[in-house]
Design an enzyme around this catalytic site. Structure first.
Site, short mmCIF file in Angstrom:
data_model
loop_
_atom_site.label_atom_id
_atom_site.label_comp_id
_atom_site.label_asym_id
_atom_site.label_seq_id
_atom_site.Cartn_x
_atom_site.Cartn_y
_atom_site.Cartn_z
N GLU A 118 0.83 3.89 1.78
CA GLU A 118 1.23 4.32 3.12
C GLU A 118 2.36 3.45 3.67
O GLU A 118 3.32 3.97 4.27
CB GLU A 118 0.04 4.27 4.09
N CYS B 258 -2.31 -0.18 7.47
CA CYS B 258 -1.54 1.07 7.34
C CYS B 258 -1.64 1.93 8.59
O CYS B 258 -0.64 2.51 9.03
CB CYS B 258 -2.01 1.83 6.11
N HIS C 79 0.86 -1.19 0.00
CA HIS C 79 0.00 0.00 0.00
C HIS C 79 0.90 1.24 0.00
O HIS C 79 2.02 1.21 0.53
CB HIS C 79 -0.87 0.03 1.25
N CYS D 80 -6.17 1.97 5.92
CA CYS D 80 -6.79 0.72 6.35
C CYS D 80 -6.18 0.29 7.69
O CYS D 80 -5.24 0.92 8.17
CB CYS D 80 -6.55 -0.35 5.29
#
Length: 155
Positions: free
Chosen positions: A59, A90, A57, A87
Site C-alpha cells: 500500500e 498504511c 508495504h 495496517c
C-alpha cells in the site's frame, strides 16, 4: 454502482497478481492498486524483504507511485485496493494522502486498521475519514496468505 464494483473487482484481481509477485523474493503476498478516475494509476506488492525496508508495504509503495504520477501528495477521489486490510501505517498514509475509499480483501485481526483491530478510516478525531469496504475476493486473498505461511512452516 455496478460499474464501480466491477472496476474494483478488476483492480483486486490486479492486486492479487501483484501479491503473487511478492512471493518470488520471499515477501508476504500482499498487493495493492490505486485507482483514480476509474483508471489504475499504481500497482505494487510487498517489498520489505527485497528492499530491507520496514515501510515497503504494498500500500505504501502504491501510494508513493500514485503521488509521484499525480505530482502531488493529495490523492483525493482515489481508491486504494489491497488484498489485505491495511495496517496502521498504511491506513495512516492513506489518510494523509486524503484517499477517498479503501477496498480490501482479507481481514487482518492482528494488525488491521480499517475495522478489525482499529478503525483509523472512521475516527472523527482525525482530519479526514475514508469509506471502507472489506471482504472483496476475501477467500482468494486469505487463501494466498494461508498458503504462503503454511509453506514457511513446512506444511
Amino acid at each position: 454502482m455496478k460499474a464501480q464494483y466491477e472496476l474494483e473487482v478488476a483492480a483486486m484481481r490486479l492486486a492479487l497478481a501483484e501479491a503473487e509477485a511478492a512471493t518470488v523474493h520471499g515477501d508476504v503476498p500482499v498487493g495493492a492498486v490505486v485507482l483514480a478516475g476509474g483508471v489504475v494509476v499504481a500497482r505494487r506488492h510487498n517489498e520489505r524483504e527485497l528492499q530491507g525496508d520496514p515501510t515497503a508495504h504494498a500500500e505504501m509503495l502504491a501510494l508513493r507511485d500514485a503521488a509521484a504520477g499525480a505530482r502531488g501528495w493529495r490523492l483525493e477521489d482515489s481508491t486504494l485496493v489491497s488484498t489485505l486490510e491495511p495496517c496502521p501505517m498504511c491506513a495512516g498514509a492513506a489518510l494523509s494522502a486524503r484517499v477517498a475509499r479503501i477496498v480490501f480483501g482479507a481481514d487482518d485481526p492482528k494488525a488491521g486498521a480499517c475495522g478489525s483491530l482499529y478503525n483509523l478510516a472512521a475516527d472523527p478525531r482525525l482530519n479526514h475519514e475514508m469509506e471502507v469496504s472489506g471482504g472483496m475476493l476475501a477467500q482468494e486473498c486469505a487463501g494466498m496468505l494461508r498458503t504462503f505461511f503454511a509453506s514457511r512452516r513446512g506444511g
